[in-house]
Motif scaffolding. Structure first.
Motif, short mmCIF file in Angstrom:
data_model
loop_
_atom_site.label_atom_id
_atom_site.label_comp_id
_atom_site.label_asym_id
_atom_site.label_seq_id
_atom_site.Cartn_x
_atom_site.Cartn_y
_atom_site.Cartn_z
N LEU A 16 0.87 -1.21 -0.04
CA LEU A 16 -0.12 0.06 -0.10
C LEU A 16 0.77 1.24 0.07
CD1 LEU A 16 -2.72 -1.12 2.69
CD2 LEU A 16 -2.82 -1.20 0.26
N SER A 17 0.50 2.22 -0.92
CA SER A 17 1.26 3.62 -0.98
C SER A 17 0.47 4.59 -0.53
CB SER A 17 2.18 3.41 -2.28
OG SER A 17 2.89 4.69 -2.54
N GLY A 18 0.87 5.74 -0.40
CA GLY A 18 0.15 6.80 -0.08
C GLY A 18 -0.75 7.05 1.31
N ILE A 19 -0.19 6.23 2.24
CA ILE A 19 -0.96 6.51 3.74
C ILE A 19 -0.09 7.24 4.49
CG2 ILE A 19 -1.53 5.00 5.47
CD1 ILE A 19 -1.15 2.40 3.71
N ILE A 20 -1.04 8.05 5.18
CA ILE A 20 -0.39 9.03 6.09
C ILE A 20 -0.46 8.53 7.64
CG2 ILE A 20 -1.06 11.28 7.40
CD1 ILE A 20 -2.52 12.03 4.52
N ASN A 21 -1.44 7.95 8.01
CA ASN A 21 -1.43 6.99 9.29
C ASN A 21 -1.00 5.75 9.16
OD1 ASN A 21 -2.18 6.54 11.84
ND2 ASN A 21 -4.51 6.79 11.60
N ASN A 22 0.10 5.54 9.65
CA ASN A 22 0.97 4.16 9.65
C ASN A 22 -0.10 2.99 10.26
OD1 ASN A 22 2.49 4.75 7.54
ND2 ASN A 22 4.03 5.41 9.15
N ASP A 23 -0.67 3.46 11.54
CA ASP A 23 -1.47 2.52 12.37
C ASP A 23 -2.82 2.16 12.08
OD1 ASP A 23 -2.22 4.97 13.31
OD2 ASP A 23 -2.34 4.13 15.41
N PHE A 24 -3.43 2.59 10.72
CA PHE A 24 -4.68 2.43 10.50
C PHE A 24 -5.07 0.77 10.32
CE2 PHE A 24 -2.85 1.83 6.32
CZ PHE A 24 -3.88 1.27 5.44
N LEU A 25 -4.19 -0.05 9.79
CA LEU A 25 -4.41 -1.40 9.88
C LEU A 25 -4.54 -2.12 11.25
CD1 LEU A 25 -1.49 -2.77 7.17
CD2 LEU A 25 -3.96 -2.63 6.96
N THR A 26 -4.04 -1.80 12.42
CA THR A 26 -4.43 -1.95 13.58
C THR A 26 -5.72 -1.65 14.06
OG1 THR A 26 -3.38 -0.20 14.63
CG2 THR A 26 -1.80 -2.51 14.48
N LYS A 27 -6.09 -0.56 13.50
CA LYS A 27 -7.45 0.05 13.85
C LYS A 27 -8.45 -0.60 13.14
CE LYS A 27 -6.09 4.83 14.95
NZ LYS A 27 -5.95 6.06 14.94
N THR A 28 -8.23 -1.06 12.03
CA THR A 28 -9.38 -1.70 11.13
C THR A 28 -9.33 -3.27 11.23
OG1 THR A 28 -8.04 -1.95 9.23
CG2 THR A 28 -9.27 0.07 9.32
N ARG A 29 -8.26 -3.73 12.07
CA ARG A 29 -7.95 -5.09 12.47
C ARG A 29 -7.77 -5.97 11.01
NH1 ARG A 29 -13.14 -5.62 15.17
NH2 ARG A 29 -13.06 -3.74 15.80
N GLY A 30 -7.24 -5.25 10.13
CA GLY A 30 -6.67 -6.02 8.79
C GLY A 30 -7.79 -6.25 7.92
N THR A 31 -8.86 -5.97 8.10
CA THR A 31 -10.09 -6.03 7.27
C THR A 31 -10.31 -5.28 6.21
OG1 THR A 31 -11.80 -5.05 8.37
CG2 THR A 31 -11.45 -7.27 9.03
N CYS A 32 -10.64 -5.58 4.69
CA CYS A 32 -10.67 -4.77 3.86
C CYS A 32 -11.80 -5.33 2.76
CB CYS A 32 -9.45 -4.72 3.16
SG CYS A 32 -8.71 -6.34 2.50
N LYS A 33 -12.16 -4.65 2.14
CA LYS A 33 -12.99 -4.80 0.76
C LYS A 33 -12.47 -4.77 -0.51
CE LYS A 33 -17.09 -2.62 3.28
NZ LYS A 33 -17.96 -1.57 2.92
#
Length: 126
Positions: A16-33
């Protein structure tokens, strides 16, 4: 008719490129669409971030391991078990989606301007 579902699991290495907030994956618990994962330009939404990208060849191989329970001493790392390897990765760049505005089409003569409903989403790369 057969009512059974067939489930298939695929592992994909995603950068993933272009992310400002590096800890967003822990907040979303790795779920994605994921949209159109098998297409030439798949899209992924992780939390509030949307990414579009394409598959690329890697330099060398990526080897994926599964983390097992920690055995032995407390200062030793977790046990790693080989899962698979790949020579492809999905390179994703953050995009911004905006709603298209209603477009007025003029036929050249008279006041009868037909309006076209353009409620599609348009992507803007950062």
């Amino acid at each position: 008719m057969d009512d059974e579902w067939e489930e298939e699991e695929q592992l994909v290495v995603v950068e993933l490129s272009g992310i400002i907030n590096n800890d967003f994956l822990t907040k979303t618990r790795g779920t994605c669409k994921i949209l159109d994962i098998d297409s030439e330009k798949p899209m992924i939404q992780v939390g509030q971030y949307v990414f579009a990208g394409e598959y690329e060849d890697t330099l060398g191989s990526y080897v994926l391991f599964e983390e097992g329970p920690q055995k032995g001493q407390a200062d030793s790392g977790p046990e790693l078990k080989y899962m698979c390897h790949t020579v492809k990765k999905l390179m994703m760049q953050r995009v911004f989606l905006t709603e298209k505005k209603e477009v007025e089409i003029s036929s050249g003569g008279g006041d009868s301007g037909d309006k076209e409903d353009a409620t599609c989403l348009k992507e803007h790369s950062n």
